[in-house]
Scaffold this motif. Structure first.
Motif, PDB file in Angstrom:
ATOM      1  N   ALA A 245       0.833  -1.207   0.000  1.00 23.91           N
ATOM      2  CA  ALA A 245       0.000   0.000   0.000  1.00 23.91           C
ATOM      3  C   ALA A 245       0.866   1.255   0.000  1.00 23.91           C
ATOM      4  O   ALA A 245       0.569   2.238  -0.712  1.00 23.91           O
ATOM      5  CB  ALA A 245      -0.929  -0.011   1.210  1.00 23.91           C
ATOM      6  N   SER A 246       1.940   1.239   0.774  1.00 25.86           N
ATOM      7  CA  SER A 246       2.856   2.381   0.804  1.00 25.86           C
ATOM      8  C   SER A 246       3.536   2.568  -0.544  1.00 25.86           C
ATOM      9  O   SER A 246       3.698   3.698  -1.018  1.00 25.86           O
ATOM     10  CB  SER A 246       3.900   2.168   1.898  1.00 25.86           C
ATOM     11  N   ALA A 247       3.917   1.455  -1.190  1.00 27.03           N
ATOM     12  CA  ALA A 247       4.565   1.534  -2.501  1.00 27.03           C
ATOM     13  C   ALA A 247       3.617   2.116  -3.540  1.00 27.03           C
ATOM     14  O   ALA A 247       4.011   2.941  -4.376  1.00 27.03           O
ATOM     15  CB  ALA A 247       5.042   0.150  -2.925  1.00 27.03           C
ATOM     16  N   VAL A 248       2.352   1.704  -3.508  1.00 27.11           N
ATOM     17  CA  VAL A 248       1.361   2.232  -4.457  1.00 27.11           C
ATOM     18  C   VAL A 248       1.168   3.726  -4.232  1.00 27.11           C
ATOM     19  O   VAL A 248       1.101   4.513  -5.193  1.00 27.11           O
ATOM     20  CB  VAL A 248       0.027   1.466  -4.310  1.00 27.11           C
ATOM     21  N   ALA A 249       1.088   4.140  -2.970  1.00 25.40           N
ATOM     22  CA  ALA A 249       0.900   5.563  -2.678  1.00 25.40           C
ATOM     23  C   ALA A 249       2.098   6.387  -3.129  1.00 25.40           C
ATOM     24  O   ALA A 249       1.948   7.523  -3.620  1.00 25.40           O
ATOM     25  CB  ALA A 249       0.665   5.750  -1.179  1.00 25.40           C
TER      26      ALA A 249
END
Length: 368
Positions: A92-96
């Motif tokens: 999720a952090s990578a996508v953001a």
């Protein structure tokens, strides 16, 4: 376009996507990886976003004696599901941060599917092995229901309404061909792109002109493979008309009749081989068949039994019992392998026509 490749820290699952990543980058796209670190960083080049710690769930911790349903139960309960839970925050952090246009999720990195679905992003499945395409649990409804329930728990914990996390409704990239794997039984689009093999690295030449027989069980089966490798050495000792090469990561074998090596550049070596004896790992099978080399397959666990079945059904090799095969059995199988050369050649032709990494990259571009 931006592509985020979400993978487990397993070399066999990362390998097909390395070639795809190289093609996408060469076409001007931005590519980043996401998975448990530092293991993933050692397997890929380019930007890596950390996601979870795989150490508590490492397959290296799996008891070597597990087979059949016991091995499957361990895989799901002690690896796949906890790894997905652990990876979701990092993905999720990578996508953001990266803001990808497309997420590519390996079948054993279900966090990629969970986050992509939650964010409304198009995503593709990377099927690094073909066994799931044939619905291996279709004849085992109780086990299939158990897997379904485990996935339902995952989806509920992460607030996702989605079907089977192993199969994207947008695109499943199958790194095999119908000639080997057969037709898919899935109700989702499957693109058979063939193996995305690495270029031959390093120089390697056989010792002499005798037919070369290579024996390898991969680097992850050292603990369970010693007996089979020792029997293979004995088998080759009784075959003076061939030159044998046995991959022995442990360095424990001794032989005066064949060569021993802790590791080999498989693509380069298989180009010279007449027969490959292996455990049925997908990458090893595809690398051998890409060279048109017939196989002797001794499956150990996981998807290897299904791959052995595909090889024999395609007439590209013969199967032996990993736990029971003696030197005489292995020698007989090696001696019979020549009859499977036409079948291996047909698989090689299907691989060449499928397109590999270039074709996979084109499918991903269309998805975005």
């Amino acid at each position: 376009m931006k592509f985020l490749l979400v993978v487990p820290p397993l070399a066999g699952h990362v390998a097909p996507l390395r070639g795809v990543a190289a093609v996408l980058s060469a076409r001007g796209h931005q590519v980043a990886w996401c998975g448990p670190c530092p293991e993933l960083s050692a397997l890929v080049s380019g930007p890596v976003f950390p996601a979870g710690d795989s150490a508590p769930f490492s397959l290296a911790l799996r008891p070597s004696e597990l087979r059949g349903f016991a091995a499957l139960k361990y895989l799901w309960e002690s690896y796949l599901v906890p790894l997905a839970d652990a990876m979701v925050p990092g993905v999720a952090s990578a996508v953001a941060s990266f803001e990808p246009d497309v997420v590519v999720a390996d079948q054993q990195a279900m966090a990629g599917a969970l986050v992509a679905a939650r964010c409304g992003l198009p995503w593709a499945t990377s099927a690094s092995t073909s066994t799931e395409l044939a619905d291996p649990l279709g004849s085992l409804p109780k086990i299939a229901s158990w897997v379904t329930d485990l996935q339902a728990g995952l989806r509920a914990r992460h607030g996702v309404l989605l079907g089977d996390l192993r199969f994207s409704p947008h695109l499943v990239l199958a790194f095999t061909t119908r000639a080997l794997a057969g037709e898919s039984r899935l109700a989702v689009p499957v693109s058979y792109v063939g193996p995305a093999l690495p270029a031959a690295s390093g120089e390697w030449s056989p010792v002499d002109d005798r037919p070369l027989v290579v024996v390898t069980l991969g680097t992850s089966n050292t603990a369970v493979g010693s007996r089979f490798l020792a029997e293979s050495v004995d088998a080759l000792a009784g075959m003076p008309a061939v030159q044998g090469l046995v991959v022995d990561p442990s360095g424990s074998l001794i032989s005066e009749s064949c060569a021993l090596a802790p590791w080999i550049p498989q693509v380069a070596v298989f180009a010279h081989a007449s027969v490959v004896v292996c455990h049925g790992g997908h990458n090893t099978v595809c690398e051998a068949l890409s060279a048109g080399v017939p196989l002797v397959v001794a499956p150990i666990r996981d998807d290897q039994s299904m791959l052995a079945q595909q090889v024999t059904a395609a007439g590209a090799g013969v199967r032996v019992r990993f736990d029971r095969a003696k030197a005489a059995d292995i020698r007989k199988a090696i001696e019979s392998a020549e009859q499977y050369r036409p079948g291996a050649a047909k698989i090689r032709e299907s691989f060449e026509a499928a397109g590999g990494a270039e074709e996979a990259a084109s499918h991903l571009e269309r998805l975005g």
